[in-house]
Design a protein around this motif. Structure first.
Motif, short mmCIF file in Angstrom:
data_model
loop_
_atom_site.label_atom_id
_atom_site.label_comp_id
_atom_site.label_asym_id
_atom_site.label_seq_id
_atom_site.Cartn_x
_atom_site.Cartn_y
_atom_site.Cartn_z
N PRO A 68 45.94 33.15 43.75
CA PRO A 68 44.98 34.12 44.30
C PRO A 68 45.27 34.42 45.76
O PRO A 68 45.59 33.53 46.54
N LEU A 69 45.18 35.70 46.11
CA LEU A 69 45.33 36.09 47.51
C LEU A 69 44.09 35.66 48.29
O LEU A 69 42.99 35.58 47.74
N SER A 70 44.29 35.39 49.55
CA SER A 70 43.16 35.04 50.42
C SER A 70 42.85 36.23 51.33
O SER A 70 43.73 37.01 51.67
N SER A 71 41.60 36.38 51.69
CA SER A 71 41.18 37.47 52.55
C SER A 71 39.95 37.03 53.35
O SER A 71 39.08 36.31 52.84
N GLN A 72 39.90 37.50 54.59
CA GLN A 72 38.74 37.24 55.43
C GLN A 72 37.68 38.33 55.28
O GLN A 72 36.61 38.24 55.87
N VAL A 75 37.34 40.80 48.88
CA VAL A 75 37.22 39.74 47.89
C VAL A 75 36.33 40.20 46.74
O VAL A 75 36.63 39.96 45.55
N ALA A 76 35.24 40.88 47.06
CA ALA A 76 34.33 41.38 46.03
C ALA A 76 35.01 42.41 45.14
O ALA A 76 34.79 42.45 43.93
N GLN A 77 35.87 43.25 45.73
CA GLN A 77 36.60 44.25 44.96
C GLN A 77 37.56 43.57 43.98
O GLN A 77 37.70 44.00 42.83
N TRP A 78 38.22 42.49 44.44
CA TRP A 78 39.13 41.77 43.54
C TRP A 78 38.36 41.15 42.38
O TRP A 78 38.79 41.25 41.22
N GLU A 79 37.24 40.55 42.68
CA GLU A 79 36.45 39.91 41.63
C GLU A 79 35.98 40.94 40.61
O GLU A 79 36.01 40.69 39.40
N SER A 80 35.54 42.08 41.11
CA SER A 80 35.07 43.14 40.21
C SER A 80 36.21 43.67 39.35
O SER A 80 36.05 43.87 38.14
N ALA A 81 37.38 43.89 39.96
CA ALA A 81 38.53 44.42 39.21
C ALA A 81 38.97 43.44 38.13
O ALA A 81 39.33 43.84 37.02
N ARG A 82 38.93 42.15 38.43
CA ARG A 82 39.31 41.15 37.42
C ARG A 82 38.34 41.18 36.24
O ARG A 82 38.76 41.13 35.07
N GLU A 83 37.06 41.26 36.54
CA GLU A 83 36.06 41.31 35.47
C GLU A 83 36.24 42.56 34.62
O GLU A 83 36.19 42.51 33.38
#
Length: 920
Positions: free
Chosen positions: A204-208, A213-221
């Motif tokens: 997983p990529l890290s981001s501050q 981060v929320a966009q990544w979580e949403s895209a994965r779902e």
């Protein structure tokens, strides 16, 4: 039994087993430990680096059948297959072999030539993402130089393109938020498909940035819930139809029925709804399951808004799955165990690395797809981009003289090929001088994406560098980048460009053209039987279409022409910027168009009025509606040169009222920066073989033939339009009523529309043709009365044209569709149409039509001596059959060599351009 199976499945899928893998990585031969080697479970995020003693330990909830991978820079990667079932601790040791054939990064990068770049673009489309996938711009291979390509052959003798990678591919997926190491084991592209395989480690990529981060979580779902794994899981759990999927069984096609693109019409005709709890599934041991399919299944991804060309009234993604053996096997998480057991197409068939999640991804079971629309719906640029089209033009030679004819061929390029039939039928061509002034214009027809035309250059044209521009009315919605611009050189009489030696490169994967010819003599010219064979990169025959130009090798210098088709195809990769928006104020043209403004003669008239447009004496006609401001747009007229067009608003008694003012069509601004060719000129020392002048070629005999052809086309206007959209005859006419038959066609007697054809447009009634007689100018009541007055059993056939064929072939009269009725002999009940157009009250306007030009004469008269001309042969619409193009070329005596230029695209869309020389 079903209840017990459901309980068992629920228990299996919810149990969590944590396993630990331990081991050591050493160098083979010496036994020395390899510290900091990478060890991971393929297709997961589980991985660790070895310690200073070469030891590792990996823990997690692992799949039951896994591949454990060990890699170290400079060594050959080792993969071991492991079964975790029933084990909590698993010990594995690796011995890595030093890779003596490793190339340095500098050596790898040195191999990147044009051939490699072409192959890599193809590799990215198959491996990363399709060109129209919104994720494509967010995934990247950061070390592309490690990929190498070669041609190979299967055991069955089929050629294919193979790819390999000396090092793992480093991939950054900013759409899903992963850094990926891909150890490519196999990649191949065949003529009928492609495949790739390898070991994958996700980190997983890290981001501050919390928003990122929320966009990544949403895209994965979102991607999980529209994935094959989730579909399989929902089948295993016997979950009821939800907001995620609906399944339909596709039925065999019926011989007496033609499929429509209306979902409501197809339901229970070609597809039947299947509940997921009715699909048979059986445990096969070891926590795995077998799913049995009744046949080909159509999957509707209800939570996935997606452009849809399969149904016109469905707005989500659709997939098809089929198990050749009737079943396929999955594990307890829905992971497909053997990919060869399923054939995927549609949305699921689009899946590439950009959308693949690690196997250990655990979805949020309470996830609601409220953001699912963001991917497709909120980006107007994506919606607009697929509507774009661009012109590409080619001339018969690379320079001209004043007074010559420049023959023009071309193709339309589409961002979405599926929309080609719905886009422009008219192209505009301008000749622009160095002062950015349009000095000559022409209008040509687009037929099935092909363009053919010609410009007769004035004898007084000043020699110099000009620009040839091509565009459509619709393309103006998207800016200057969607115009075609190419250098157009006009030489001074007595001079020619200086010949420059141009080396022809040969690239791996390039299309080849092989010429063969036989030459025979006749009294007035020689006849060349020419065969061109088109071969793909595997030397297999391939079909395509192309522009063919043949010029006298002694009198025409072959300049290196700019704006090749291959260069123009780069436009397909140039997406609109994210901020792009457009009111789409330049409508699509389906023929010659009329734009104007209506002014009512009194205030009691309604704000929206019907405008009738008539060409000549009812040679073509149509009716359109104004908007509330009185503006109207009529398109679909087909005529050459100039025609008299009558325009008026008519009331219910067909009496004209009000006044009409026509407005010219908007033309794009002339660009300031012009493309130019680099060349030097020199005096012509040899005998001048004349000019390409169209007037010299045209004989009276050809005019007569052309007139006959036009008369025959008009006479056959009822029957000479190829296959209709739908047709009924025979038993159907004997058994069904007219209303039932019209229902088959999807024709609504209330709205007088074919399904959603011309949906949202205000059009008149469809064109009714009875035994060869057109029934023009019918109002809705008269149309219904006439149509329903026929007894189907007394008819020979009913044919309808309810797609864009009606717009492009029947002109404005067929804009709303065409119904063609043929009665049985002796039972003709349709009235003869003896109407002549009464133009009283209409305003008459001269409207320019398509530019009339002289076609290149391929068949000169055999009784006249054929003079030498610069252009020997010209065919702007050449096509191969079984990979071959054959033609007869009439060659003047005295011609010793011919330059052949071939440029076009294969059926797969690959561009090719070849220059050949034949000598006699």
């Amino acid at each position: 039994m079903r209840y017990l199976l459901l309980i068992g499945l629920l228990c299996v899928t919810r149990l969590v087993f944590s396993q630990t893998i331990t081991g050591t990585v050493r160098e083979k031969g010496t036994g020395l430990p390899l510290p900091f080697a990478n060890v991971f479970v393929s297709n997961t995020t589980f991985g660790k680096a070895t310690d200073t003693d070469g030891k590792f330990q990996i823990s997690g909830n692992l799949p039951q059948e896994i591949e454990v991978v060990a890699s170290f820079v400079g060594y050959i990667t080792e993969v071991k297959k492991v079964s975790t079932r029933g084990q909590s601790v698993i010990h594995i040791d690796f011995e890595l072999v030093f890779n003596e054939s490793n190339l340095s990064e500098i050596e790898l990068k040195a191999k990147r030539d044009k051939s490699w770049e072409r192959a890599f673009r193809r590799f990215e489309e198959v491996f990363l993402a399709l060109p129209d996938d919104p994720y494509k711009s967010q995934i990247e291979i950061v070390n592309p130089w490690v990929v190498d390509f070669e041609k190979a052959k299967t055991n069955q003798g089929q050629n294919y393109l193979s790819a390999s990678a000396q090092e793992p591919l480093k991939i950054i997926n900013k759409a899903l938020g992963y850094e990926i190491d891909y150890y490519l084991q196999d990649f191949r592209v065949l003529r009928n498909g492609s495949r790739f395989y390898g070991q994958v480690f996700y980190e997983p990529l890290s981001s501050q940035d919390p928003e990122e981060v929320a966009q990544w979580e949403s895209a994965r779902e979102i991607n999980f819930h529209s994935s094959l794994r989730h579909l399989n899981e929902s089948i295993l759990l016997s979950s009821s139809d939800s907001l995620f999927f609906k399944l339909y069984h596709t039925l065999p096609e019926k011989m007496d029925r033609r499929r429509t693109n209306d979902f409501t019409q197809e339901l229970n005709e070609s597809i039947v709804l299947v509940s997921k709890d009715s699909i048979l599934r059986r445990p096969i041991g070891d926590g795995n399951f077998r799913i049995f399919l009744p046949g080909r299944m159509e999957v509707h991804h209800l939570d996935k808004p997606w452009r849809n060309d399969y149904y016109t009234n469905v707005y989500h993604a659709i997939s098809w799955i089929q198990a050749p053996d009737g079943y396929y096997d999955v594990d307890r998480k829905g992971v497909l165990l053997n990919p060869t057991q399923l054939v995927l197409s549609g949305y699921l068939g689009r899946q590439r690395m950009a959308r693949i999640l690690p196997l250990d991804f655990e979805p949020n079971r309470k996830f609601v797809t409220e953001k699912a629309q963001e991917e497709v719906i909120t980006s107007s640029a994506i919606r607009f981009n697929r509507l774009r089209e661009k012109v590409w033009l080619k001339t018969n030679k690379s320079y001209f003289y004043p007074g010559e004819t420049a023959w023009i061929g071309g193709r339309m390029l589409y961002q979405d090929q599926a929309l080609a039939d719905s886009l422009s039928r008219v192209v505009y061509v301008d000749l622009i001088n160095s002062n950015s002034e349009v000095i000559q214009s022409a209008t040509f027809q687009i037929e099935q994406g092909k363009i053919s035309g010609g410009l007769d250059l004035s004898a007084g044209l000043v020699p110099g560098d000009y620009v040839l521009r091509g565009y459509t009315h619709w393309s103006q919605n998207f800016g200057e980048t969607d115009q075609f611009l190419a250098p157009f050189v006009v030489m001074e009489t007595g001079f020619q460009p200086k010949a420059e030696a141009v080396e022809s490169e040969s690239f791996q994967g390039e299309i080849t053209v092989k010429p063969e010819f036989l030459l025979s003599d006749s009294l007035n010219y020689r006849v060349m039987d020419l065969k061109l064979e088109i071969l793909d990169e595997f030397q297999n025959p391939i079909d395509g279409e192309f522009i063919l130009s043949m010029t006298d090798g002694e009198s025409v210098v072959d300049l290196e022409q700019a704006n090749s088709l291959e260069e123009q195809l780069n436009w397909l990769d140039r997406q609109l910027p994210d901020y792009f928006d457009s009111p789409l104020s330049y409508p699509i043209e389906y023929g010659i168009s009329v734009r104007g403004k209506f002014t009512a003669d009194n205030k009691r008239r309604p704000p929206i009025n019907p405008i009738t447009v008539v060409r000549g004496d009812l040679e073509d006609y149509g009716q359109v509606m104004t908007d509330s401001m009185g503006n109207f747009w009529a398109t679909g007229l087909y005529f050459k040169d100039t025609a008299q067009i009558a325009v008026a608003a008519m009331d219910e008694k067909r009496r004209p009222y009000g006044s009409v003012q026509l407005m010219p069509l908007n033309r794009p601004k002339v660009p300031i920066n012009h493309p130019r060719l680099s060349y030097t000129k020199e005096p012509i020392l040899k005998e001048n073989n004349g000019l390409d002048v169209s007037g010299d070629y045209i004989l009276l005999e050809e005019f007569v033939k052309e007139e006959v052809r036009e008369r025959e086309t008009m006479a056959e206007r009822n029957y000479g339009y190829g296959e209709p959209t739908q047709e009924v005859s025979g038993d159907i006419l004997e058994k069904e009523t007219m209303g039932e038959i019209l229902g088959r066609f999807g024709f609504n007697l209330n709205t007088l529309k074919f399904r959603n054809y011309t949906y949202g447009e205000r059009t008149g009634t469809p064109l009714l043709i009875i035994d060869g007689s057109s029934m023009p100018y019918m109002d809705p009541i008269e149309f219904r009365t006439t149509l329903l007055g026929f007894e189907p059993s007394q008819l020979e056939s009913i044919k309808v044209y309810s797609d864009n064929i009606g717009k492009s072939i029947f002109g404005m009269a067929g804009y709303a569709g065409v119904i063609m009725i043929e009665t049985k002999k002796g039972f003709r009940t349709g009235p003869e149409s003896d109407r002549k157009f009464n133009s009283d009250g209409f305003q008459i306007f001269p409207i320019p039509g398509f530019t009339d030009f002289a076609q290149f004469p391929k068949n000169p008269p055999s009784d006249q001596y054929l003079k030498r001309k610069p252009t020997v042969y010209w065919e702007p619409a050449a096509e191969t059959s079984a990979g071959q193009f054959k033609t007869k070329v009439k060659v003047p005596y005295g011609v010793k060599s011919i330059h052949i230029r071939v440029e076009g695209r294969t059926q797969d869309g690959e561009a090719f351009s070849k220059k050949l020389k034949v000598e006699f």
